[in-house]
Structure formats: C-alpha cells, structure tokens
Write a protein that holds these residues in place. Structure first.
Motif, PDB file in Angstrom:
ATOM      1  N   ARG A   1       0.860  -1.241  -0.318  1.00 32.36           N
ATOM      2  CA  ARG A   1      -0.071  -0.235  -0.097  1.00 32.36           C
ATOM      3  C   ARG A   1       1.062   0.977  -0.153  1.00 32.36           C
ATOM      4  N   THR A   2       1.805   1.536  -0.160  1.00 35.20           N
ATOM      5  CA  THR A   2       2.875   2.147  -0.185  1.00 35.20           C
ATOM      6  C   THR A   2       3.594   2.261  -1.222  1.00 35.20           C
ATOM      7  N   VAL A   3       4.157   1.254  -1.717  1.00 36.75           N
ATOM      8  CA  VAL A   3       4.981   0.923  -2.655  1.00 36.75           C
ATOM      9  C   VAL A   3       4.249   1.472  -4.271  1.00 36.75           C
ATOM     10  N   PHE A   4       3.201   0.767  -4.007  1.00 43.69           N
ATOM     11  CA  PHE A   4       2.224   0.495  -4.935  1.00 43.69           C
ATOM     12  C   PHE A   4       1.926   2.096  -5.591  1.00 43.69           C
ATOM     13  N   PRO A   5       1.078   2.917  -4.840  1.00 42.09           N
ATOM     14  CA  PRO A   5       1.041   4.201  -5.455  1.00 42.09           C
ATOM     15  C   PRO A   5       2.092   5.215  -5.870  1.00 42.09           C
ATOM     16  N   ALA A   6       2.885   4.835  -4.961  1.00 45.32           N
ATOM     17  CA  ALA A   6       4.194   5.652  -5.501  1.00 45.32           C
ATOM     18  C   ALA A   6       4.994   5.537  -6.455  1.00 45.32           C
ATOM     19  N   SER A   7       4.939   3.737  -7.311  1.00 44.36           N
ATOM     20  CA  SER A   7       5.121   3.526  -8.321  1.00 44.36           C
ATOM     21  C   SER A   7       3.513   4.654  -9.535  1.00 44.36           C
ATOM     22  N   LEU A   8       2.396   4.931  -9.050  1.00 43.76           N
ATOM     23  CA  LEU A   8       1.546   5.343  -9.844  1.00 43.76           C
ATOM     24  C   LEU A   8       1.501   6.548 -10.066  1.00 43.76           C
ATOM     25  N   SER A   9       2.596   7.277  -9.033  1.00 46.60           N
ATOM     26  CA  SER A   9       3.113   8.631  -9.693  1.00 46.60           C
ATOM     27  C   SER A   9       3.270   9.123 -10.217  1.00 46.60           C
ATOM     28  N   GLN A  10       3.984   8.208 -11.050  1.00 47.17           N
ATOM     29  CA  GLN A  10       4.513   7.924 -12.493  1.00 47.17           C
ATOM     30  C   GLN A  10       3.680   8.125 -14.027  1.00 47.17           C
ATOM     31  N   ILE A  11       2.756   7.706 -13.703  1.00 41.69           N
ATOM     32  CA  ILE A  11       1.838   7.700 -14.981  1.00 41.69           C
ATOM     33  C   ILE A  11       1.684   9.130 -15.346  1.00 41.69           C
ATOM     34  N   PRO A  12       1.800   9.585 -16.932  1.00 42.77           N
ATOM     35  CA  PRO A  12       1.563  10.455 -17.616  1.00 42.77           C
ATOM     36  C   PRO A  12       0.533  11.266 -17.670  1.00 42.77           C
ATOM     37  N   ALA A  13       0.688  12.300 -18.410  1.00 42.11           N
ATOM     38  CA  ALA A  13      -0.524  13.030 -18.272  1.00 42.11           C
ATOM     39  C   ALA A  13      -1.162  12.533 -19.679  1.00 42.11           C
ATOM     40  N   ARG A  14      -2.898  12.707 -19.452  1.00 45.48           N
ATOM     41  CA  ARG A  14      -3.434  11.718 -20.215  1.00 45.48           C
ATOM     42  C   ARG A  14      -3.153  11.908 -21.943  1.00 45.48           C
ATOM     43  N   GLU A  15      -2.806  12.965 -22.547  1.00 47.90           N
ATOM     44  CA  GLU A  15      -2.181  12.408 -23.449  1.00 47.90           C
ATOM     45  C   GLU A  15      -1.134  11.535 -24.074  1.00 47.90           C
ATOM     46  N   THR A  16       0.065  11.437 -23.344  1.00 51.73           N
ATOM     47  CA  THR A  16       0.473  10.533 -23.565  1.00 51.73           C
ATOM     48  C   THR A  16       0.329   9.402 -23.029  1.00 51.73           C
ATOM     49  N   PHE A  17      -0.497   8.838 -22.003  1.00 54.80           N
ATOM     50  CA  PHE A  17      -0.504   7.687 -21.258  1.00 54.80           C
ATOM     51  C   PHE A  17      -1.599   7.413 -23.092  1.00 54.80           C
ATOM     52  N   LEU A  18      -2.256   7.927 -23.319  1.00 53.92           N
ATOM     53  CA  LEU A  18      -3.153   7.129 -24.646  1.00 53.92           C
ATOM     54  C   LEU A  18      -2.230   7.410 -26.472  1.00 53.92           C
ATOM     55  N   SER A  19      -0.926   8.413 -25.991  1.00 55.16           N
ATOM     56  CA  SER A  19      -0.139   7.934 -26.904  1.00 55.16           C
ATOM     57  C   SER A  19       0.821   6.342 -26.813  1.00 55.16           C
ATOM     58  N   LYS A  20       0.790   6.289 -25.721  1.00 56.99           N
ATOM     59  CA  LYS A  20       1.299   5.194 -25.560  1.00 56.99           C
ATOM     60  C   LYS A  20       0.467   3.683 -25.676  1.00 56.99           C
ATOM     61  N   LEU A  21      -0.719   3.138 -25.309  1.00 54.12           N
ATOM     62  CA  LEU A  21      -1.610   2.644 -25.680  1.00 54.12           C
ATOM     63  C   LEU A  21      -1.350   2.977 -27.233  1.00 54.12           C
ATOM     64  N   GLY A  22      -1.765   4.074 -27.714  1.00 53.66           N
ATOM     65  CA  GLY A  22      -2.081   3.779 -29.213  1.00 53.66           C
ATOM     66  C   GLY A  22      -0.579   3.493 -30.244  1.00 53.66           C
ATOM     67  N   ASP A  23       0.498   3.596 -29.677  1.00 54.12           N
ATOM     68  CA  ASP A  23       2.029   2.474 -29.736  1.00 54.12           C
ATOM     69  C   ASP A  23       1.942   4.147 -31.218  1.00 54.12           C
ATOM     70  N   ILE A  24       1.788   4.790 -31.027  1.00 53.47           N
ATOM     71  CA  ILE A  24       1.850   6.499 -31.263  1.00 53.47           C
ATOM     72  C   ILE A  24       2.886   7.774 -30.931  1.00 53.47           C
ATOM     73  N   GLU A  25       3.101   8.042 -31.288  1.00 47.70           N
ATOM     74  CA  GLU A  25       3.867   9.531 -30.843  1.00 47.70           C
ATOM     75  C   GLU A  25       2.965  10.444 -30.740  1.00 47.70           C
ATOM     76  N   ILE A  26       3.278  11.452 -29.804  1.00 53.08           N
ATOM     77  CA  ILE A  26       2.226  11.744 -29.013  1.00 53.08           C
ATOM     78  C   ILE A  26       1.939  13.142 -29.717  1.00 53.08           C
ATOM     79  N   GLU A  27       2.732  13.223 -30.840  1.00 56.31           N
ATOM     80  CA  GLU A  27       2.567  14.316 -31.294  1.00 56.31           C
ATOM     81  C   GLU A  27       1.620  14.080 -32.610  1.00 56.31           C
ATOM     82  N   ASP A  28       1.358  12.763 -32.553  1.00 56.01           N
ATOM     83  CA  ASP A  28       0.811  12.227 -33.838  1.00 56.01           C
ATOM     84  C   ASP A  28      -0.906  12.165 -33.836  1.00 56.01           C
ATOM     85  N   LEU A  29      -0.907  12.523 -32.294  1.00 59.34           N
ATOM     86  CA  LEU A  29      -2.078  12.331 -30.983  1.00 59.34           C
ATOM     87  C   LEU A  29      -3.173  13.207 -31.858  1.00 59.34           C
TER      88      LEU A  29
END
Length: 129
Positions: free
Chosen positions: A60-88
């Motif tokens: 409960r201490t370590v897991f939320p700390a790792s989640l703090s590294q999740i990027p902004a929505r646009e970056t997250f979606l570009s990673k999920l879509g396997d595209i460059e953020i500029e192409d989103l």
C-alpha cells in the motif's frame, strides 16, 4: 471473507489476475469517459477500489508511489495507441478510445462473472499480502 487459498496455487493466481484486470479495466474506463481526471488520479482511485484492500502496508506504500509516475492523459493514450504524442489528434484519440471501449466492454461482464463464480465457490481469499 472467503476461504484461505493455498499459495502458490492456480486459484490464487487467477484471483490476482482478476483483481489486476479489474484495476486496469476501471482505469481504462476512466480514460474513455474523460472525467477530467489525470490518469495518475484515476489509477489511484482504481487501486483503492480493486487492489488496496488486499495489500499489506508495504504494497500500500510502494504501489501508489509507482502510480505517481503515470504521465498526462495525452501521453498515456499515445503510449496505449503506440504512436508518437505529436501524432495524437482528435481522430486518432477517438480510435484509441474506441478500442479501449471494446476492451473494457468485453472485460466487464467477464470480470463480474469471474468474481461471482469465485464468491460462490468460496475462492475469494481476502487476506492481505
């Protein structure tokens, strides 16, 4: 509370796979609905709902700390879509969200049935790890 399952066992493995998929499904669903939440906050909410009840103090201490590294929505979606953020653009984002919708729409009834089955069979081990 459920039974105490042997660990390691296939049942405990399936239990944690279901919990992990429930966490991911809830997180992805929050991206689809555009609630205005940062993916990091959505992940923390999903964590509290699906995983935290079964994690001991260390996780409960370590897991939320790792989640703090999740990027902004646009970056997250570009990673999920396997595209460059500029192409989103709006069109590409819509395609990614459509695929996420198909995924979560498939997962949700399966996860609900899976949980019901585990509860019925007494396999819902609620111990903390």
């Amino acid at each position: 509370d459920g039974n105490i399952l042997k660990d390691p066992s296939a049942a405990i493995g399936m239990l944690w796979i279901r919990r992990s998929l429930s966490f991911q499904s809830d997180l992805f669903d929050s991206l689809i609905s555009s609630r205005g939440q940062h993916p990091k906050d959505a992940a923390l909410d999903s964590y509290q709902k699906h995983l935290s009840p079964y994690h001991g103090w260390m996780l409960r201490t370590v897991f939320p700390a790792s989640l703090s590294q999740i990027p902004a929505r646009e970056t997250f979606l570009s990673k999920l879509g396997d595209i460059e953020i500029e192409d989103l653009d709006h069109n590409t984002e819509s395609k990614i969200l459509k695929k996420l919708t198909a995924l979560t729409s498939t997962w949700e009834p399966l996860l609900a049935l899976w949980k019901d089955t585990f509860e019925t069979m007494g396999l819902e081990d609620t111990r903390r790890v």
